[in-house]
Motif scaffolding. Sequence first.
Motif, short mmCIF file in Angstrom:
data_model
loop_
_atom_site.label_atom_id
_atom_site.label_comp_id
_atom_site.label_asym_id
_atom_site.label_seq_id
_atom_site.Cartn_x
_atom_site.Cartn_y
_atom_site.Cartn_z
N ILE A 110 -7.25 3.53 10.54
CA ILE A 110 -6.32 2.76 9.71
C ILE A 110 -4.99 3.49 9.60
CG2 ILE A 110 -5.90 1.89 7.38
CD1 ILE A 110 -8.97 1.51 7.13
N SER A 111 -5.05 4.81 9.41
CA SER A 111 -3.82 5.62 9.32
C SER A 111 -3.01 5.51 10.61
CB SER A 111 -4.17 7.08 9.03
OG SER A 111 -4.76 7.21 7.75
N GLN A 112 -3.68 5.47 11.75
CA GLN A 112 -2.95 5.32 13.02
C GLN A 112 -2.26 3.96 13.09
OE1 GLN A 112 -5.03 6.27 16.63
NE2 GLN A 112 -5.29 8.41 16.07
N HIS A 113 -2.94 2.91 12.65
CA HIS A 113 -2.31 1.60 12.60
C HIS A 113 -1.04 1.64 11.74
CE1 HIS A 113 -4.94 -1.14 14.75
NE2 HIS A 113 -6.01 -0.73 14.09
N THR A 121 -4.36 -6.73 8.40
CA THR A 121 -3.37 -7.38 9.23
C THR A 121 -2.07 -6.60 9.10
OG1 THR A 121 -2.35 -9.51 9.79
CG2 THR A 121 -2.66 -9.05 7.45
N THR A 122 -1.00 -7.07 9.69
CA THR A 122 0.25 -6.32 9.70
C THR A 122 0.68 -6.01 8.27
OG1 THR A 122 0.87 -7.44 11.74
CG2 THR A 122 2.62 -6.29 10.56
N ASP A 123 0.95 -4.72 8.00
CA ASP A 123 1.44 -4.22 6.72
C ASP A 123 0.38 -4.19 5.62
OD1 ASP A 123 3.69 -3.00 5.46
OD2 ASP A 123 3.98 -4.79 4.24
N THR A 124 -0.90 -4.40 5.95
CA THR A 124 -1.94 -4.23 4.94
C THR A 124 -2.03 -2.76 4.55
OG1 THR A 124 -3.25 -6.06 5.85
CG2 THR A 124 -4.40 -4.51 4.43
N LYS A 125 -1.90 -2.48 3.26
CA LYS A 125 -2.00 -1.10 2.78
C LYS A 125 -3.45 -0.60 2.93
CE LYS A 125 2.31 -1.21 1.48
NZ LYS A 125 2.67 -2.46 2.18
N LYS A 126 -3.60 0.72 3.10
CA LYS A 126 -4.91 1.29 3.42
C LYS A 126 -5.99 0.85 2.43
CE LYS A 126 -5.48 5.53 5.11
NZ LYS A 126 -5.66 6.99 5.24
N LYS A 127 -5.68 0.81 1.14
CA LYS A 127 -6.71 0.51 0.14
C LYS A 127 -7.19 -0.95 0.21
CE LYS A 127 -3.42 -0.47 -3.63
NZ LYS A 127 -3.01 -0.08 -4.99
N PHE A 128 -6.44 -1.80 0.92
CA PHE A 128 -6.84 -3.20 1.00
C PHE A 128 -7.56 -3.56 2.29
CE2 PHE A 128 -3.09 -3.51 -1.95
CZ PHE A 128 -3.83 -3.83 -3.07
N TRP A 129 -7.74 -2.59 3.20
CA TRP A 129 -8.53 -2.86 4.40
C TRP A 129 -9.99 -3.08 3.96
CZ3 TRP A 129 -7.41 -2.12 9.92
CH2 TRP A 129 -6.03 -2.03 10.17
N SER A 130 -10.64 -4.06 4.57
CA SER A 130 -11.93 -4.52 4.05
C SER A 130 -13.04 -4.47 5.10
CB SER A 130 -11.81 -5.97 3.55
OG SER A 130 -10.82 -6.09 2.56
N SER A 131 -14.26 -4.34 4.59
CA SER A 131 -15.44 -4.60 5.41
C SER A 131 -15.64 -6.11 5.46
CB SER A 131 -16.67 -3.94 4.80
OG SER A 131 -16.50 -2.55 4.70
N TRP A 132 -16.40 -6.56 6.46
CA TRP A 132 -16.68 -7.99 6.56
C TRP A 132 -18.15 -8.23 6.25
CZ3 TRP A 132 -13.88 -12.33 7.00
CH2 TRP A 132 -14.56 -13.51 7.31
#
Length: 304
Positions: free
Chosen positions: A186-189, A220-231
Motif C-alpha cells: 500500500i505504501s508503494q502505491h 483506489t486512486t488516492d485512498t489513504k492507507k487506513k481506508f484500504w479494505s479486505s474483501w
Amino acid sequence: MSGHHIPDTREEAAAKLPALHILTVLGWDYLSPAQCMALRGSERAVVLEDVLREHLTRHRFDHKGKTYPLSPAGIAQVMREVTQTGLSQGLIPANRAIYQHLTMGITVTEFVDGQRASITVPLINWADINANRFQVTEELSVERPAGMGRFRPDIVCYVNGIPLVVIEAKRPISSTKPTAMVEEGISQHLRNQMGDGIQDLYVYSQLLLSISGVDGRYGTTDTKKKFWSSWREEDIPEAEMAQIKGTPLSAAHRTAIFADRPRWALEAFDRLHGSHVLVTDQDRLLVSLMRPDRLLDFTRRFFL
C-alpha cells in the motif's frame, strides 16, 4: 524480464506467480514485459494505443436507422481525449475525468452523408463483456518525471489497452506477519501516486490491490492507507474459489509466463500446484474483484 531488473524470487513464488495464475484462469491474457513495451512504444507511455484503436475500429454507431463505423478522424478524436490526461490539474481531477470517459464515453463529431453528427463512443462495451480485451502484464517499467528513474508496479491489468488495475505483490515475511507486507505494498502505491512518482499510470487506474500471497487489500486512486479494505465475498462459494485455484495454467500461458524465468521457477511452481493448495485471502480478493464481469460492474457502479 528486462536484464536490468531481476524481481525478488520470493515475491515471485509467494504472491506474483499465484496471482498471474488466478488472473489467467479468470480470463486475462498474459502479455510479457517485452510484448507490453512494444505496444507502449516507450516507458513514458502507459496506454496500449494499438489495442484501444483496434477496439474503436470494431465499434459501430447508429444514425437515422443505419449503422456506421467510426471514421479515422473520429478514432483520432477519442485517442486524443484518452491520452491527454490533464495531469496539470492534479491527479484526482485528472483521474475523475478518465473515470467519466470510461463510464460515459467520449463524444466526437462525425459526418454522415454530409451531415454533422455528435456520437458518444464507449471505451468499454458494458453490455457484452466478451467484446472487450482483458490483458495482464508484469514489471511495468514507467518513467518518472525529470529523469528521476523508474518505478515498476508488479502487475498491471489492461482493459481495451487502458490500465485499469495496478497490483503490488509482496512476499509474506513470515506466516504470522502477512499484514506488514500488504501495508508495504500500500505504501508503494501511495509513493507511486506522488508528483515525483508515476502519476501517468495512476491517472487511469480504477482499482489498486496490495497482495502478499496469503492476504490482500484493495483501494483506489488516492485512498489513504487506513481506508484500504479486505474483501468479504458473499456470492461466490468457496468451492468455486477452490475450483479456480485448482485449474492449471493453459499450455500457452504456462509457456508465456515462464519463457524468461529460470527452469527452477517453473519446477517450484509445478511442485506447489501439483498437490491440493488451500485458497488464500489473496485468491479470494482476486477472484472477487478481478473476474472480468465483476471488475467492469464495480468500475461502472461502485468506484468513487
